[in-house]
Structures are given as structure tokens and as C-alpha cells.
Design a protein around this motif. Structure first.
Motif, PDB file in Angstrom:
ATOM      1  N   TYR A   5       1.025  -1.060  -0.104  1.00  0.00           N
ATOM      2  CA  TYR A   5       0.098  -0.109   0.065  1.00  0.00           C
ATOM      3  C   TYR A   5       0.935   1.287  -0.107  1.00  0.00           C
ATOM      4  N   LEU A   6       0.617   2.151  -0.634  1.00  0.00           N
ATOM      5  CA  LEU A   6       1.475   3.430  -0.567  1.00  0.00           C
ATOM      6  C   LEU A   6       0.561   4.633  -0.385  1.00  0.00           C
ATOM      7  N   GLY A   7       1.201   5.560   0.357  1.00  0.00           N
ATOM      8  CA  GLY A   7       0.586   6.670   0.979  1.00  0.00           C
ATOM      9  C   GLY A   7       1.421   7.976   0.390  1.00  0.00           C
ATOM     10  N   LEU A   8       0.703   8.898   0.160  1.00  0.00           N
ATOM     11  CA  LEU A   8       1.319  10.361  -0.475  1.00  0.00           C
ATOM     12  C   LEU A   8       0.891  11.354   0.466  1.00  0.00           C
ATOM     13  N   VAL A   9       1.811  11.534   1.541  1.00  0.00           N
ATOM     14  CA  VAL A   9       1.549  12.393   2.680  1.00  0.00           C
ATOM     15  C   VAL A   9       1.675  13.935   2.445  1.00  0.00           C
ATOM     16  N   PHE A  38      -0.529   1.250 -10.110  1.00  0.00           N
ATOM     17  CA  PHE A  38      -1.123   0.011 -10.875  1.00  0.00           C
ATOM     18  C   PHE A  38      -0.133  -1.032 -11.535  1.00  0.00           C
ATOM     19  N   THR A  39       0.996  -0.377 -12.301  1.00  0.00           N
ATOM     20  CA  THR A  39       1.783  -1.037 -12.788  1.00  0.00           C
ATOM     21  C   THR A  39       2.574  -2.191 -12.131  1.00  0.00           C
ATOM     22  N   TYR A  40       2.650  -1.649 -10.744  1.00  0.00           N
ATOM     23  CA  TYR A  40       3.499  -2.726  -9.855  1.00  0.00           C
ATOM     24  C   TYR A  40       2.528  -3.536  -8.965  1.00  0.00           C
ATOM     25  N   GLY A  41       1.283  -3.267  -9.069  1.00  0.00           N
ATOM     26  CA  GLY A  41       0.398  -4.036  -8.301  1.00  0.00           C
ATOM     27  C   GLY A  41       0.319  -3.616  -6.928  1.00  0.00           C
ATOM     28  N   VAL A  42       0.261  -2.315  -6.597  1.00  0.00           N
ATOM     29  CA  VAL A  42      -0.100  -1.828  -5.320  1.00  0.00           C
ATOM     30  C   VAL A  42      -1.576  -1.910  -5.071  1.00  0.00           C
ATOM     31  N   LYS A  43      -1.853  -2.333  -3.983  1.00  0.00           N
ATOM     32  CA  LYS A  43      -3.154  -2.565  -3.633  1.00  0.00           C
ATOM     33  C   LYS A  43      -4.143  -1.362  -3.346  1.00  0.00           C
ATOM     34  N   LYS A  44      -3.793  -0.407  -2.911  1.00  0.00           N
ATOM     35  CA  LYS A  44      -4.374   0.838  -2.569  1.00  0.00           C
ATOM     36  C   LYS A  44      -3.209   2.000  -2.540  1.00  0.00           C
ATOM     37  N   PHE A  45      -3.592   3.219  -3.117  1.00  0.00           N
ATOM     38  CA  PHE A  45      -2.780   4.447  -3.297  1.00  0.00           C
ATOM     39  C   PHE A  45      -3.520   5.589  -2.575  1.00  0.00           C
ATOM     40  N   PHE A  46      -3.103   5.841  -1.146  1.00  0.00           N
ATOM     41  CA  PHE A  46      -3.800   6.830  -0.351  1.00  0.00           C
ATOM     42  C   PHE A  46      -2.969   8.139  -0.586  1.00  0.00           C
ATOM     43  N   VAL A  47      -3.995   9.157  -0.794  1.00  0.00           N
ATOM     44  CA  VAL A  47      -3.673  10.505  -0.909  1.00  0.00           C
ATOM     45  C   VAL A  47      -4.175  11.065   0.534  1.00  0.00           C
ATOM     46  N   ILE A  90      -2.860   9.784   8.221  1.00  0.00           N
ATOM     47  CA  ILE A  90      -2.148   8.406   8.147  1.00  0.00           C
ATOM     48  C   ILE A  90      -3.090   7.572   8.949  1.00  0.00           C
ATOM     49  N   ASN A  91      -3.503   7.571  10.065  1.00  0.00           N
ATOM     50  CA  ASN A  91      -4.208   6.836  10.953  1.00  0.00           C
ATOM     51  C   ASN A  91      -5.644   6.201  10.035  1.00  0.00           C
ATOM     52  N   SER A  92      -6.103   7.214   9.458  1.00  0.00           N
ATOM     53  CA  SER A  92      -7.218   6.873   8.594  1.00  0.00           C
ATOM     54  C   SER A  92      -6.739   5.671   7.608  1.00  0.00           C
ATOM     55  N   ALA A  93      -5.702   5.805   6.985  1.00  0.00           N
ATOM     56  CA  ALA A  93      -5.096   5.116   6.080  1.00  0.00           C
ATOM     57  C   ALA A  93      -4.915   3.458   6.673  1.00  0.00           C
ATOM     58  N   LYS A  94      -4.402   3.729   7.776  1.00  0.00           N
ATOM     59  CA  LYS A  94      -4.062   2.414   8.379  1.00  0.00           C
ATOM     60  C   LYS A  94      -5.216   1.884   9.107  1.00  0.00           C
ATOM     61  N   LYS A  95      -6.363   2.501   9.304  1.00  0.00           N
ATOM     62  CA  LYS A  95      -7.538   1.737   9.612  1.00  0.00           C
ATOM     63  C   LYS A  95      -8.128   0.956   8.562  1.00  0.00           C
ATOM     64  N   TRP A  96      -7.980   1.619   7.435  1.00  0.00           N
ATOM     65  CA  TRP A  96      -8.619   0.957   6.124  1.00  0.00           C
ATOM     66  C   TRP A  96      -7.649  -0.256   5.861  1.00  0.00           C
ATOM     67  N   ILE A  97      -6.274  -0.248   6.085  1.00  0.00           N
ATOM     68  CA  ILE A  97      -5.479  -1.433   5.834  1.00  0.00           C
ATOM     69  C   ILE A  97      -5.672  -2.285   6.893  1.00  0.00           C
ATOM     70  N   ASN A  98      -6.042  -2.063   8.037  1.00  0.00           N
ATOM     71  CA  ASN A  98      -6.315  -2.999   8.897  1.00  0.00           C
ATOM     72  C   ASN A  98      -7.368  -3.919   8.829  1.00  0.00           C
ATOM     73  N   LEU A  99      -8.460  -3.314   8.148  1.00  0.00           N
ATOM     74  CA  LEU A  99      -9.744  -4.297   7.557  1.00  0.00           C
ATOM     75  C   LEU A  99      -9.297  -5.321   6.572  1.00  0.00           C
ATOM     76  N   GLN A 100      -8.071  -5.088   5.852  1.00  0.00           N
ATOM     77  CA  GLN A 100      -7.675  -5.918   4.946  1.00  0.00           C
ATOM     78  C   GLN A 100      -6.504  -6.794   5.227  1.00  0.00           C
ATOM     79  N   GLU A 101      -5.556  -6.448   6.219  1.00  0.00           N
ATOM     80  CA  GLU A 101      -4.444  -7.101   6.633  1.00  0.00           C
ATOM     81  C   GLU A 101      -4.441  -7.276   7.944  1.00  0.00           C
ATOM     82  N   LYS A 102      -4.051  -8.690   8.527  1.00  0.00           N
ATOM     83  CA  LYS A 102      -3.913  -8.959   9.940  1.00  0.00           C
ATOM     84  C   LYS A 102      -2.626  -8.397  10.354  1.00  0.00           C
ATOM     85  N   ASP A 103      -1.379  -8.116   9.649  1.00  0.00           N
ATOM     86  CA  ASP A 103      -0.321  -7.422  10.149  1.00  0.00           C
ATOM     87  C   ASP A 103       0.505  -6.866   8.999  1.00  0.00           C
ATOM     88  N   TYR A 104       0.910  -5.817   8.971  1.00  0.00           N
ATOM     89  CA  TYR A 104       1.629  -5.170   7.936  1.00  0.00           C
ATOM     90  C   TYR A 104       2.671  -4.372   8.838  1.00  0.00           C
TER      91      TYR A 104
END
Length: 181
Positions: A5-9, A38-47, A90-104
Motif C-alpha cells: 500500500y502506498l501513501g502520499l503524505v 497500478f503497474t506494480y500491483g499496489v493494492k491501494k494508493f492513499f492521498v 495516516i491513521n485513517s489509511a492505517k484503519k483502512w489497511i487494518n480491515l484488509q491485513e492481519k499484520d503489516y
């Protein structure tokens, strides 16, 4: 590495005077980073930007790419932009990822050397999903780098000059991660 997952802060980041600021969203960053993701298969790009005015700008930029005309005009761009998600912090993005991933792992990027740095080769050996943060302006704040699991080693060229655009840095980093250079 499992998923990326990628975040642009846009906040908190430094300006050239090392003041903590909120930077503006740019059309080029959205399009170019989404295409690299998208080219490299990133699951979500957070702005990541806390300002309502920037959320409205983001929505205006993406509005066209949700139309039928856009699907006919450039379907590849529509696909790439479909992985973008606007969040206020950033915490909002982490919450979204927590719904998808057990650990990251949370990994930041920087043009400077930092403690707890990790190499591109080592990322794959971690065996976990990764949330990779890029800073706009003059980079992520020291506080962010202290809160992450690792800081990715900087991109270094053949000169002392080291100030790439964030969209160029994102493309290079993604290529290096997936090619395990």
C-alpha cells in the motif's frame, strides 16, 4: 512481501525552511503515481491531506475519470486511478489497511539517511504486507520517521544532488522493491 500500500503524505511534511506545512495536491502526482502503483500491483494508493479544500480538488480531478467518456478515452488511466483513496491522515489509511491485513509494516521514505533503515532487498524478506509512505514538499517530518517500523534507504545517484520529485521517487522505489535491487 505480501501486499503493498502506498501513501502520499501532504501533512505533516516540511517546506524548504523546515517548517511543518500542508502541501497541495497536484494533478501530475495523482496520475503519475497511480499509474506506477497500478503497474506494480499496489493494492491501494492513499492521498493523505487534512484539508477539505484539497479533498474537493481531489474529487474534481477524479470526477472526469469516473465518466463513460473517460472509459472510452483512456481505459488504462481509469483503471490506474481506480486504486486511489483520499484520507485525511495516516491513521485513517492505517484503519483502512487494518480491515484488509492481519499484520503489516509501516515504512517511510526519505532522501536522507536515518536510523532503522532498511534496504530494498530486505523488504521482500520481511514476509509481511507493507504500507509505504512518501512525503511531499521537503519530506516527511522526523516524528513520522520515528513512528514507523523502518525507513527505506534513500535513492542515491552518481552525484551529491538528491532532490527528486515525489512522483519520480515513487516510480524508482517501486521498481527497486519489485526488482529487489
Amino acid at each position: 512481501m505480501k501486499n503493498l500500500y502506498l501513501g502520499l503524505v501532504h501533512y505533516p511534511v516540511y517546506n524548504k525552511r523546515q517548517n511543518v506545512v500542508t502541501t497541495s495536491i497536484t494533478n501530475l502526482d495523482l496520475h503519475d503515481i497511480a499509474r506506477s502503483c497500478f503497474t506494480y500491483g499496489v493494492k491501494k494508493f492513499f492521498v493523505i491531506n487534512p484539508l477539505q479544500s484539497q479533498k474537493e480538488l481531489f474529487q474534481r480531478i477524479l470526477k472526469f475519470w469516473k465518466t463513460e467518456i473517460a472509459h472510452h478515452y483512456n481505459p488504462d488511466r481509469v483503471k490506474a486511478l481506480s486504486i486511489i483513496e483520499f484520507v485525511t491522515d495516516i491513521n485513517s489509511a492505517k484503519k483502512w489497511i487494518n480491515l484488509q491485513e492481519k499484520d503489516y509494516l509501516l515504512i517511510s521514505t526519505s532522501a536522507a539517511d536515518h536510523p532503522n533503515q532498511i534496504s530494498y532487498r530486505d523488504i521482500d524478506n520481511l514476509g509481511k504486507s507493507i504500507f509505504l509512505l512518501f512525503g511531499t514538499g521537503n519530506g516527511l517530518t522526523k516524528e513520522i520517521h520515528r513512528e514507523v517500523d523502518h525507513v527505506l534507504e534513500p535513492i542515491k545517484g552518481d552525484t551529491d544532488y538528491n532532490h527528486l520529485s515525489v512522483r519520480s521517487a515513487a516510480a524508482i522505489v517501486l521498481d527497486r522493491i519489485f526488482r529487489k535491487i
